[in-house]
Design a protein around this motif. Structure first.
Motif, PDB file in Angstrom:
ATOM      1  N   GLY A  29       0.704  -1.073   0.083  1.00 22.57           N
ATOM      2  CA  GLY A  29      -0.041  -0.098  -0.129  1.00 22.57           C
ATOM      3  C   GLY A  29       0.991   0.987  -0.212  1.00 22.57           C
ATOM      4  N   PRO A  30       0.217   2.455   0.168  1.00 18.42           N
ATOM      5  CA  PRO A  30       1.121   3.809   0.239  1.00 18.42           C
ATOM      6  C   PRO A  30       2.132   3.659   1.344  1.00 18.42           C
ATOM      7  N   ALA A  31       3.241   4.200   1.164  1.00 17.27           N
ATOM      8  CA  ALA A  31       4.192   4.271   2.150  1.00 17.27           C
ATOM      9  C   ALA A  31       5.510   5.378   1.752  1.00 17.27           C
ATOM     10  N   VAL A  32       6.052   5.738   2.797  1.00 19.42           N
ATOM     11  CA  VAL A  32       7.297   6.556   2.365  1.00 19.42           C
ATOM     12  C   VAL A  32       8.631   6.002   2.694  1.00 19.42           C
ATOM     13  N   TRP A  33       9.389   6.741   2.082  1.00 20.35           N
ATOM     14  CA  TRP A  33      10.964   6.022   2.299  1.00 20.35           C
ATOM     15  C   TRP A  33      11.581   7.348   3.098  1.00 20.35           C
ATOM     16  N   ALA A  34      11.986   7.171   4.302  1.00 20.00           N
ATOM     17  CA  ALA A  34      12.630   8.285   4.799  1.00 20.00           C
ATOM     18  C   ALA A  34      13.807   7.899   5.657  1.00 20.00           C
ATOM     19  N   ARG A  35      14.821   9.003   5.982  1.00 23.19           N
ATOM     20  CA  ARG A  35      16.083   8.892   6.747  1.00 23.19           C
ATOM     21  C   ARG A  35      15.687   9.463   8.286  1.00 23.19           C
ATOM     22  N   LEU A  36      15.490   8.819   9.255  1.00 23.29           N
ATOM     23  CA  LEU A  36      15.064   9.113  10.316  1.00 23.29           C
ATOM     24  C   LEU A  36      15.904   8.650  11.650  1.00 23.29           C
ATOM     25  N   PRO A  37      16.118   9.382  12.712  1.00 25.77           N
ATOM     26  CA  PRO A  37      16.895   9.038  13.777  1.00 25.77           C
ATOM     27  C   PRO A  37      16.331   7.727  14.304  1.00 25.77           C
ATOM     28  N   LEU A  38      17.241   6.758  14.337  1.00 25.75           N
ATOM     29  CA  LEU A  38      17.055   5.572  15.204  1.00 25.75           C
ATOM     30  C   LEU A  38      17.944   5.279  16.114  1.00 25.75           C
ATOM     31  N   ILE A  39      17.210   5.060  17.410  1.00 22.62           N
ATOM     32  CA  ILE A  39      18.307   5.326  18.692  1.00 22.62           C
ATOM     33  C   ILE A  39      18.411   4.019  19.491  1.00 22.62           C
ATOM     34  N   ASP A  40      19.387   3.694  19.606  1.00 18.53           N
ATOM     35  CA  ASP A  40      19.935   2.538  20.469  1.00 18.53           C
ATOM     36  C   ASP A  40      19.805   2.799  21.880  1.00 18.53           C
ATOM     37  N   MET A  41      18.842   2.487  22.645  1.00 16.73           N
ATOM     38  CA  MET A  41      18.525   2.892  24.157  1.00 16.73           C
ATOM     39  C   MET A  41      19.708   2.193  24.854  1.00 16.73           C
ATOM     40  N   ALA A  42      19.973   1.102  24.838  1.00 14.94           N
ATOM     41  CA  ALA A  42      21.102   0.355  25.610  1.00 14.94           C
ATOM     42  C   ALA A  42      22.520   1.486  25.607  1.00 14.94           C
ATOM     43  N   VAL A  43      22.516   2.082  24.696  1.00 14.69           N
ATOM     44  CA  VAL A  43      23.674   3.268  24.667  1.00 14.69           C
ATOM     45  C   VAL A  43      23.217   4.601  25.206  1.00 14.69           C
ATOM     46  N   HIS A  44      22.001   4.810  24.756  1.00 13.19           N
ATOM     47  CA  HIS A  44      21.543   6.345  24.738  1.00 13.19           C
ATOM     48  C   HIS A  44      21.319   6.718  26.294  1.00 13.19           C
ATOM     49  N   LEU A  45      20.500   5.912  26.670  1.00 13.34           N
ATOM     50  CA  LEU A  45      20.144   6.145  28.252  1.00 13.34           C
ATOM     51  C   LEU A  45      21.358   6.365  29.255  1.00 13.34           C
TER      52      LEU A  45
END
Length: 322
Positions: free
Chosen positions: A123-139
């Motif tokens: 179906g309809p969809a978008v291709w995007a570049r988004l932040p993806l966060i590794d919470m094991a590192v980020h917190l």
């Protein structure tokens, strides 16, 4: 109390909202202590798939504003992914109309276009570049940056906001607000995911699913997160084997190579869903300032920085109440 004491703030809650709010306050010169019932690594935030996208949060207009401000911060943090846990990743947001995304984020996303049929054929969809966060590192990174700014984190349970001996108290307890301040409008939305060995997938994908059951695949360093679920008013923290089987099946329909991936872990978290985020200030019975900042649903990571900056402003006694 001297002027030094007036700068003291206690933030109750050690998830991504609490830590980010505490960090913003500390870097604005406040003396901040965080009280957290659970270690940072065992909060609900630690379970999050953590793709930047406003999800299960209201009011949407405010959420998008907070999200776009957070996007600016994450773009900077993504320059040091190994340190911060933040990187920019390409992927497909399924069942989403490009025009809708363009209406609020077109000039802010580095990559945004309509997905091809090969990339998403359902179906309809978008291709995007988004932040993806590794919470094991980020917190842990947030906690360490807070400490460098002069703040501290204590494993301590509060039964009421007034227990905190500080001129300003900020309530970032998420679902815990039900008990801390008796707000029964914040409710759990159970999310379960499966962690597997990554068979070589380097782009993320999110789908609402043909039967309405969501599915997502988020590649993180050394693993692949498969999700997910959104069960309202479900409190169980025990992984359900049948639910896990359904998650893997739905994800394999999107990317067949995950069907035989070795399972590393099962995780469950309870999103703090509320009719609207509670971001407001009031006073404790003795006149001290109390700021409520909770109810971010599934978008706590997405809106963390924008929302934290507004909460920090509310936590400044000289600031007029909006």
């Amino acid at each position: 109390m001297d002027s030094r004491g007036q700068d003291e703030v206690v933030v109750i809650g050690g998830g991504v909202i609490g830590l980010t709010t505490a960090l913003v306050l500390a870097e604005r010169g406040r003396r901040v202590r965080v009280w957290t019932r659970d270690p940072v690594e065992r909060t609900t935030s630690a379970v999050a798939g953590a793709l930047w996208w406003p999800y299960h949060i209201e009011p949407m207009a405010s959420a998008r504003r907070w999200a776009l401000r957070s996007l600016e911060v994450y773009a900077e943090l993504a320059e040091r992914p190994g340190e911060t846990g933040v990187r920019l990743a390409d992927g497909v947001m399924g069942d989403t109309d490009l025009a809708d995304v363009e209406s609020w984020a077109a000039d802010r996303l580095p990559v945004l276009r309509r997905a091809t049929e090969e990339e998403y054929g359902a179906g309809p969809a978008v291709w995007a570049r988004l932040p993806l966060i590794d919470m094991a590192v980020h917190l842990p990174w947030l906690r360490e940056r807070l400490r460098r700014a002069g703040g501290s984190v204590e494993e301590r349970t509060a039964t009421e906001p007034a227990e905190a001996a500080a001129p300003v108290v900020v309530n970032c307890t998420g679902l815990g607000a039900r008990e801390l301040v008796g707000d029964l409008s914040v409710r759990p939305q159970r999310g379960q995911l499966v962690v597997v060995e990554n068979p070589g997938i380097d782009t993320w994908i999110v789908s609402a699913g043909r039967d309405g059951a969501p599915a997502y695949l988020f590649p993180q360093p050394g693993r692949l997160l498969l999700g997910g679920t959104a069960e309202d008013d479900a409190w169980s923290m025990d992984p359900d084997p049948a639910v896990a089987e359904g998650i893997v099946r739905r994800c394999a329909e999107l990317r067949p190579e995950v069907a035989g991936a070795r399972i590393l872990d099962h995780r469950v978290g309870l999103r703090p869903v509320r009719p609207a985020v509670r971001l407001e200030r009031t006073t404790l019975p003795d006149g001290r300032l109390l700021v409520h900042h909770y109810g971010h649903g599934g978008a706590g990571v997405t809106v963390a920085w924008g929302c934290a900056e507004e909460a920090a402003t509310l936590a400044t006694p000289s600031t007029a109440t909006p």
